[in-house]
Design a protein around this motif. Structure first.
Motif, PDB file in Angstrom:
ATOM      1  N   TYR A  15     -45.688   2.209  -6.040  1.00  0.00           N
ATOM      2  CA  TYR A  15     -45.035   3.714  -5.070  1.00  0.00           C
ATOM      3  C   TYR A  15     -43.492   3.849  -5.387  1.00  0.00           C
ATOM      4  N   ALA A  16     -43.067   4.844  -5.507  1.00  0.00           N
ATOM      5  CA  ALA A  16     -41.543   5.477  -4.679  1.00  0.00           C
ATOM      6  C   ALA A  16     -41.247   4.989  -3.361  1.00  0.00           C
ATOM      7  N   VAL A  17     -40.221   4.393  -3.174  1.00  0.00           N
ATOM      8  CA  VAL A  17     -39.470   4.401  -1.638  1.00  0.00           C
ATOM      9  C   VAL A  17     -38.213   5.084  -1.007  1.00  0.00           C
ATOM     10  N   GLY A  18     -38.951   5.568  -0.269  1.00  0.00           N
ATOM     11  CA  GLY A  18     -37.281   6.221   0.520  1.00  0.00           C
ATOM     12  C   GLY A  18     -36.645   6.011   1.658  1.00  0.00           C
ATOM     13  N   TRP A  19     -35.508   5.941   1.645  1.00  0.00           N
ATOM     14  CA  TRP A  19     -35.207   5.495   3.335  1.00  0.00           C
ATOM     15  C   TRP A  19     -34.573   7.054   3.592  1.00  0.00           C
ATOM     16  N   PHE A  20     -34.440   7.745   5.145  1.00  0.00           N
ATOM     17  CA  PHE A  20     -33.797   8.674   5.379  1.00  0.00           C
ATOM     18  C   PHE A  20     -33.357   8.345   6.852  1.00  0.00           C
ATOM     19  N   VAL A  47     -44.555   7.178  -1.236  1.00  0.00           N
ATOM     20  CA  VAL A  47     -45.421   8.103  -2.596  1.00  0.00           C
ATOM     21  C   VAL A  47     -45.960   7.350  -2.734  1.00  0.00           C
ATOM     22  N   THR A  48     -47.067   7.745  -3.332  1.00  0.00           N
ATOM     23  CA  THR A  48     -47.405   6.850  -5.182  1.00  0.00           C
ATOM     24  C   THR A  48     -47.981   7.555  -6.371  1.00  0.00           C
ATOM     25  N   SER A  49     -47.462   8.111  -7.366  1.00  0.00           N
ATOM     26  CA  SER A  49     -47.581   8.554  -8.579  1.00  0.00           C
ATOM     27  C   SER A  49     -46.372   9.365  -9.002  1.00  0.00           C
ATOM     28  N   ILE A  50     -45.500   9.009  -8.144  1.00  0.00           N
ATOM     29  CA  ILE A  50     -44.004  10.176  -8.282  1.00  0.00           C
ATOM     30  C   ILE A  50     -42.987   9.318  -8.280  1.00  0.00           C
ATOM     31  N   ILE A  51     -42.677   9.699  -9.999  1.00  0.00           N
ATOM     32  CA  ILE A  51     -40.935   9.360  -9.675  1.00  0.00           C
ATOM     33  C   ILE A  51     -39.924  10.529 -10.097  1.00  0.00           C
ATOM     34  N   TYR A  52     -39.973  11.251  -9.229  1.00  0.00           N
ATOM     35  CA  TYR A  52     -39.204  12.496  -9.423  1.00  0.00           C
ATOM     36  C   TYR A  52     -39.070  13.268  -7.925  1.00  0.00           C
ATOM     37  N   GLY A  53     -38.460  13.693  -7.430  1.00  0.00           N
ATOM     38  CA  GLY A  53     -37.954  14.992  -6.275  1.00  0.00           C
ATOM     39  C   GLY A  53     -38.105  13.766  -5.478  1.00  0.00           C
ATOM     40  N   LEU A  54     -37.675  12.814  -5.306  1.00  0.00           N
ATOM     41  CA  LEU A  54     -37.357  11.817  -4.652  1.00  0.00           C
ATOM     42  C   LEU A  54     -36.068  12.067  -3.272  1.00  0.00           C
ATOM     43  N   ARG A  55     -35.357  12.737  -3.720  1.00  0.00           N
ATOM     44  CA  ARG A  55     -34.682  13.001  -2.659  1.00  0.00           C
ATOM     45  C   ARG A  55     -34.424  13.955  -1.559  1.00  0.00           C
ATOM     46  N   SER A  56     -35.853  14.717  -1.542  1.00  0.00           N
ATOM     47  CA  SER A  56     -36.998  15.521  -0.928  1.00  0.00           C
ATOM     48  C   SER A  56     -38.025  14.645   0.538  1.00  0.00           C
ATOM     49  N   PRO A  57     -37.738  14.719   1.571  1.00  0.00           N
ATOM     50  CA  PRO A  57     -38.596  14.523   2.294  1.00  0.00           C
ATOM     51  C   PRO A  57     -40.193  14.867   2.821  1.00  0.00           C
ATOM     52  N   SER A  58     -39.878  16.022   1.981  1.00  0.00           N
ATOM     53  CA  SER A  58     -41.740  16.869   1.435  1.00  0.00           C
ATOM     54  C   SER A  58     -42.090  15.865   0.539  1.00  0.00           C
ATOM     55  N   THR A  59     -41.454  15.355  -0.466  1.00  0.00           N
ATOM     56  CA  THR A  59     -42.279  14.669  -1.338  1.00  0.00           C
ATOM     57  C   THR A  59     -43.265  13.361  -0.987  1.00  0.00           C
ATOM     58  N   TYR A  60     -43.127  12.756  -0.220  1.00  0.00           N
ATOM     59  CA  TYR A  60     -42.849  11.218   0.896  1.00  0.00           C
ATOM     60  C   TYR A  60     -44.897  11.998   1.197  1.00  0.00           C
ATOM     61  N   ASN A  61     -46.070  11.109   1.701  1.00  0.00           N
ATOM     62  CA  ASN A  61     -46.867  11.614   2.891  1.00  0.00           C
ATOM     63  C   ASN A  61     -46.995  10.121   3.204  1.00  0.00           C
ATOM     64  N   SER A  62     -46.192   8.241   3.336  1.00  0.00           N
ATOM     65  CA  SER A  62     -46.236   8.247   4.133  1.00  0.00           C
ATOM     66  C   SER A  62     -45.157   7.477   4.556  1.00  0.00           C
ATOM     67  N   TRP A  63     -45.196   7.710   6.142  1.00  0.00           N
ATOM     68  CA  TRP A  63     -43.484   7.609   7.207  1.00  0.00           C
ATOM     69  C   TRP A  63     -44.387   6.261   7.955  1.00  0.00           C
ATOM     70  N   GLY A  64     -42.788   5.649   7.768  1.00  0.00           N
ATOM     71  CA  GLY A  64     -42.567   4.783   9.482  1.00  0.00           C
ATOM     72  C   GLY A  64     -42.488   5.285  10.317  1.00  0.00           C
ATOM     73  N   GLN A  65     -41.935   4.759  12.143  1.00  0.00           N
ATOM     74  CA  GLN A  65     -42.415   5.250  12.852  1.00  0.00           C
ATOM     75  C   GLN A  65     -40.417   5.364  13.191  1.00  0.00           C
ATOM     76  N   GLY A  66     -39.455   5.225  12.235  1.00  0.00           N
ATOM     77  CA  GLY A  66     -38.175   4.537  12.572  1.00  0.00           C
ATOM     78  C   GLY A  66     -37.579   3.790  13.144  1.00  0.00           C
ATOM     79  N   THR A  67     -36.313   3.432  13.143  1.00  0.00           N
ATOM     80  CA  THR A  67     -35.290   2.076  14.168  1.00  0.00           C
ATOM     81  C   THR A  67     -34.078   3.074  14.240  1.00  0.00           C
TER      82      THR A  67
END
Length: 125
Positions: A32-37, A99-119
């Motif tokens: 996976y690639a992992v992002g923080w928003f 998101v899996t199998s993605i290494i580009y567009g990581l600055r965009s929320p729409s790239t990701y398909n799994s999200w936590g509930q937030g803190t």
């Protein structure tokens, strides 16, 4: 489908530090690639940081560069966001995403398909 749980948020004075954690279950982060928003009340969700798991490549928003650090612990299947020199404008709900199998567009929320509930992170003067 990977499940993500954020923790580590809280109240901190300006100039202080917090470390957020994002723990994965159901799947590992190995592919996976992992992002923080983050999202403040009434505002759009914006990019903070991201990392490609296998390659260890990291990305940061200009507003946090030099203050925040994204890292990982493979054994714990956890990604971290170390936040130093916190400012009032850092106040927001922080979300991790994957998101899996993605290494580009990581600055965009729409790239990701799994999200936590937030803190919640609140920075006071």
């Amino acid at each position: 489908q990977v499940q993500l749980v954020e923790s580590g948020g809280g109240l901190v004075q300006a100039g202080g530090s917090l470390r957020l954690s994002c723990a994965a279950s159901g799947r590992t982060f190995s592919s996976y690639a992992v992002g923080w928003f983050r999202q403040a009340p009434g505002k759009e969700r914006t990019f903070v940081s991201a990392m490609t798991w296998s390659g260890g490549t990291t990305y940061y928003a200009d507003s946090v560069k030099g203050r925040f650090t994204i890292s990982r612990d493979n054994a714990k299947n956890t990604v971290y966001l170390q936040m130093n020199s916190l400012k009032l404008e850092d106040t927001a709900v922080y979300y991790c995403a994957a998101v899996t199998s993605i290494i580009y567009g990581l600055r965009s929320p729409s790239t990701y398909n799994s999200w936590g509930q937030g803190t919640q992170v609140t920075v006071s003067s």
